[in-house]
Design a protein around this motif. Structure first.
Motif, short mmCIF file in Angstrom:
data_model
loop_
_atom_site.label_atom_id
_atom_site.label_comp_id
_atom_site.label_asym_id
_atom_site.label_seq_id
_atom_site.Cartn_x
_atom_site.Cartn_y
_atom_site.Cartn_z
N MET A 166 23.57 -7.64 57.61
CA MET A 166 22.96 -7.00 56.44
C MET A 166 22.72 -8.05 55.35
O MET A 166 23.61 -8.83 55.03
N SER A 167 21.53 -8.08 54.78
CA SER A 167 21.20 -9.05 53.74
C SER A 167 21.96 -8.76 52.45
O SER A 167 22.46 -7.65 52.25
N LEU A 168 22.05 -9.76 51.57
CA LEU A 168 22.69 -9.56 50.28
C LEU A 168 21.98 -8.48 49.48
O LEU A 168 22.61 -7.72 48.73
N ILE A 169 20.68 -8.40 49.66
CA ILE A 169 19.87 -7.43 48.93
C ILE A 169 20.25 -6.01 49.35
O ILE A 169 20.49 -5.14 48.50
N ASP A 218 19.53 -13.09 44.81
CA ASP A 218 19.75 -12.56 46.16
C ASP A 218 18.57 -12.89 47.08
O ASP A 218 18.75 -13.17 48.28
N LEU A 219 17.36 -12.88 46.53
CA LEU A 219 16.19 -13.27 47.31
C LEU A 219 16.27 -14.74 47.73
O LEU A 219 15.96 -15.09 48.87
N VAL A 220 16.69 -15.59 46.80
CA VAL A 220 16.80 -17.01 47.10
C VAL A 220 17.75 -17.24 48.26
O VAL A 220 17.50 -18.08 49.14
N ALA A 221 18.83 -16.49 48.31
CA ALA A 221 19.82 -16.65 49.38
C ALA A 221 19.24 -16.31 50.76
O ALA A 221 19.75 -16.77 51.78
N GLU A 222 18.19 -15.50 50.79
CA GLU A 222 17.57 -15.10 52.06
C GLU A 222 16.28 -15.86 52.35
O GLU A 222 15.72 -15.75 53.43
N ALA A 223 15.81 -16.66 51.38
CA ALA A 223 14.46 -17.23 51.45
C ALA A 223 14.28 -18.22 52.59
O ALA A 223 13.15 -18.39 53.08
N ASN A 224 15.35 -18.89 53.03
CA ASN A 224 15.21 -19.89 54.09
C ASN A 224 14.71 -19.29 55.40
O ASN A 224 14.20 -20.01 56.27
N GLN A 225 14.82 -17.97 55.52
CA GLN A 225 14.37 -17.31 56.76
C GLN A 225 12.89 -16.93 56.72
O GLN A 225 12.36 -16.41 57.70
N TYR A 226 12.24 -17.18 55.58
CA TYR A 226 10.85 -16.73 55.40
C TYR A 226 9.98 -17.85 54.86
O TYR A 226 10.47 -18.92 54.47
N THR A 227 8.67 -17.61 54.84
CA THR A 227 7.70 -18.64 54.47
C THR A 227 6.95 -18.30 53.19
O THR A 227 6.57 -19.19 52.44
N ILE A 276 6.93 -5.53 61.08
CA ILE A 276 6.88 -6.77 60.31
C ILE A 276 8.28 -7.13 59.81
O ILE A 276 9.02 -6.27 59.33
N ASP A 277 8.62 -8.40 59.93
CA ASP A 277 9.90 -8.89 59.41
C ASP A 277 9.72 -9.24 57.93
O ASP A 277 8.97 -10.16 57.59
N PHE A 278 10.37 -8.50 57.05
CA PHE A 278 10.26 -8.77 55.61
C PHE A 278 11.54 -8.31 54.92
O PHE A 278 12.30 -7.50 55.44
N ILE A 279 11.78 -8.85 53.74
CA ILE A 279 12.86 -8.40 52.85
C ILE A 279 12.23 -8.16 51.49
O ILE A 279 11.46 -8.99 50.99
N ALA A 280 12.57 -7.02 50.86
CA ALA A 280 11.90 -6.67 49.60
C ALA A 280 12.89 -6.14 48.58
O ALA A 280 13.81 -5.39 48.91
N CYS A 302 8.18 -12.65 53.36
CA CYS A 302 7.63 -12.43 54.70
C CYS A 302 7.28 -13.78 55.33
O CYS A 302 7.50 -14.83 54.72
N ASN A 303 6.70 -13.77 56.54
CA ASN A 303 6.55 -15.01 57.31
C ASN A 303 5.13 -15.53 57.47
O ASN A 303 4.95 -16.62 58.00
N SER A 304 4.13 -14.78 57.04
CA SER A 304 2.75 -15.27 57.20
C SER A 304 1.83 -14.65 56.17
O SER A 304 2.15 -13.60 55.58
N GLN A 305 0.70 -15.29 55.97
CA GLN A 305 -0.32 -14.75 55.06
C GLN A 305 -0.80 -13.39 55.58
O GLN A 305 -1.05 -12.47 54.79
N GLU A 306 -0.92 -13.29 56.92
CA GLU A 306 -1.40 -12.05 57.51
C GLU A 306 -0.41 -10.91 57.24
O GLU A 306 -0.82 -9.78 56.90
#
Length: 507
Positions: free
Chosen positions: A1-4, A151-160, A246-250, A261-265
């Motif tokens: 579970m994410s920090l968020i 909390d977002l920063v802590a998860e950001a390494n998994q996304y682009t 879609i893999d995302f955290i919000a 998220c992981n891509s522009q698309e």
């Protein structure tokens, strides 16, 4: 579970541990008026309790009432308007929500949500489970946003990529019928012709508190924030269900979204779905504030980055020159990034955690007096940049006065300052400023005998201003609810202590 998600689920556990009657009492007593910087502490509820029955007996034909409004300028042409509901309408909103509290909590913290709100408006207390915090959650708005971003920063390494977006004119655009849509679904709500459903009850009470209007809900009260969360939770849930591939955290703070998220698309698809679901509730995404950025860009607020090296937060004492130069730096940042919380942040850092003023003036008496008067002037110049910091400015003036009143005749200077600022506020028609200035003069007893000579006659009919000038409640007297205390009776607790922006977490 994410920090968020952990933060979100912890909030859910804490709110579930609190007795609904305590929540009702808090909503009625602490949540009725807007956040602390809008109205001075004279506007305070002192005898508002949950009744056994609602005041409005017939929701098919409720009494039509009007809001009492106060506003301050956001820009040259736009205003932030805060609306105070009649206490009986406000009571009934609390009554019906508490009556179905389990349903409300289940809706707000639904298991299908993948967008996690950081703006639950009731201040839970992590250190005392089952108790509420004494402070209004919204009073520390920049602290909550900072928490979400950390909390977002802590998860950001998994996304682009990060999406930053918000909703255009959110509170003013909420369609009151959509409250019921959010809780029950559009068709179910439409078929409830007798207003038996919670959402339709809320819809009717909100409408008729605002002259039977269906567009917009009043800005400012904790109940309005709770209703806004109900609407947005439904939208967030639907967006979450549509994006399961879609893999995302919000995160969301009120109407402000941050999504990884992981891509522009993927980002474009997320925004398309969000815009569609908002449109289903007659809401519109703010295209001018919507950005797709490649990480790490967009993770940190630019004004915070520029201010960091100048921050006074960790200084135990601040010499006058440092205060002066930091003031100029903050002013530059504010003008470069208008609409941020940088001014409030700077002003809060002039106090320590126990609300003691940290700025030290010269050891030479004559220089010290000049520096104090210079500080008063600089603070008023800062207030011109953003009227909403007026209460913080006045709290600093009070703190300086209390420290040095035995050494200098500061009341004379403060009286002259208040008279000058009152004339200026009157000339531009700023009731917001006038209410605070008159309160402060009464509160500090500076000796201004009559404000009617300083204020344009056309402004004197405002009920908030009437209350402060007369030291008597003039709003909603028919309700028999005490909504006002005399400025002189507010003495004993400093303004700095009352302003939760100065009560920061020591951790």
């Amino acid at each position: 579970m994410s920090l968020i998600e952990q933060h979100f689920r912890n909030t859910e556990k804490l709110i579930k541990s609190i007795d609904a009657n305590k929540i009702a009492s808090w909503l009625l007593e602490e949540g009725y008026f807007p956040e602390q910087y809008i109205l001075p502490p004279s506007f305070k509820v002192t005898n508002f309790s949950l009744q056994k029955d609602p005041y409005i007996k017939d929701l098919a034909n409720p009494p039509r009432r009007k809001l009492t409004n106060i506003s301050y300028p956001k820009t040259l042409l736009t205003y932030r308007v805060f609306g105070i509901q009649h206490p009986w309408n406000y009571h009934d909103l609390v009554f019906w929500l508490i009556n179905d509290w389990e349903q409300v909590i289940k809706h707000l913290f639904h298991r299908e949500l993948k967008i996690f709100s950081y703006s639950f408006p009731i201040p839970v207390n992590a250190k005392k489970k089952g108790e509420l915090s004494l402070l209004r959650a919204g009073r520390m708005i920049y602290e909550w946003i900072e928490m979400a971003e950390n909390d977002l920063v802590a998860e950001a390494n998994q996304y682009t990529y990060i999406i930053r977006s918000d909703i255009s004119k959110f509170y003013n655009s909420i369609y009151t019928h959509s409250i019921a849509w959010a809780l029950h679904g559009r068709d179910t709500a439409f078929n409830d012709k007798e207003n038996k459903l919670l959402g339709n009850k809320i819809d009717r009470v909100v409408q008729y508190a605002n002259d039977a209007r269906t567009n917009g809900i009043p800005v400012g009260s904790a109940i309005s924030d709770l209703i806004a969360e109900i609407v947005l939770a439904s939208i967030d849930r639907q967006v979450s269900k549509c994006l399961i591939d879609i893999d995302f955290i919000a995160t969301r703070f009120k109407d402000d979204y941050r999504i990884l998220c992981n891509s522009q698309e993927d980002a474009k698809k997320i925004l398309k779905v969000l815009a569609r679901e908002l449109d289903n509730f007659n809401l519109v995404i703010n295209e001018n504030k919507t950005k797709i950025l490649e990480l790490p860009e967009g993770l940190y607020r630019q004004h915070d980055r520029e201010y960091f090296d100048s921050s006074l937060r960790n200084k135990n004492e601040i010499d006058f020159k440092t205060f002066e130069l930091t003031f100029l730096k903050v002013l530059d940042i504010h003008r470069k990034h208008p609409g941020t919380s940088i001014l409030e942040k700077f002003l809060s850092e002039l106090f320590d955690y126990d609300h003691n003023f940290k700025v030290l003036f010269s050891g030479t008496k004559s220089t010290r007096e000049k520096q104090i008067l210079k500080t008063f002037s600089l603070l008023m110049l800062l207030k011109r940049e953003s009227e909403k910091v007026l209460c913080y400015v006045l709290s600093i003036i009070e703190a300086i006065y209390e420290i040095y009143k035995g050494e200098f005749k500061l009341k004379d200077h403060i009286k002259s300052l208040i008279e000058s600022e009152t004339r200026k506020a009157s000339k531009k028609g700023s009731v917001f400023e006038l209410v605070w200035l008159v309160f402060f003069a009464r509160y500090l007893k500076v000796g201004i005998e009559s404000f009617k000579e300083l204020i344009d006659e056309s402004l004197l009919d405002n009920l908030f201003l009437k209350s402060i000038i007369s030291s008597q409640q003039k709003i909603y007297n028919d309700s028999k609810i005490d909504l006002f205390v005399k400025p002189k009776d507010c003495i004993g607790v400093s303004l700095a202590m009352r302003l939760a922006v100065f009560k920061r977490d020591k951790n």
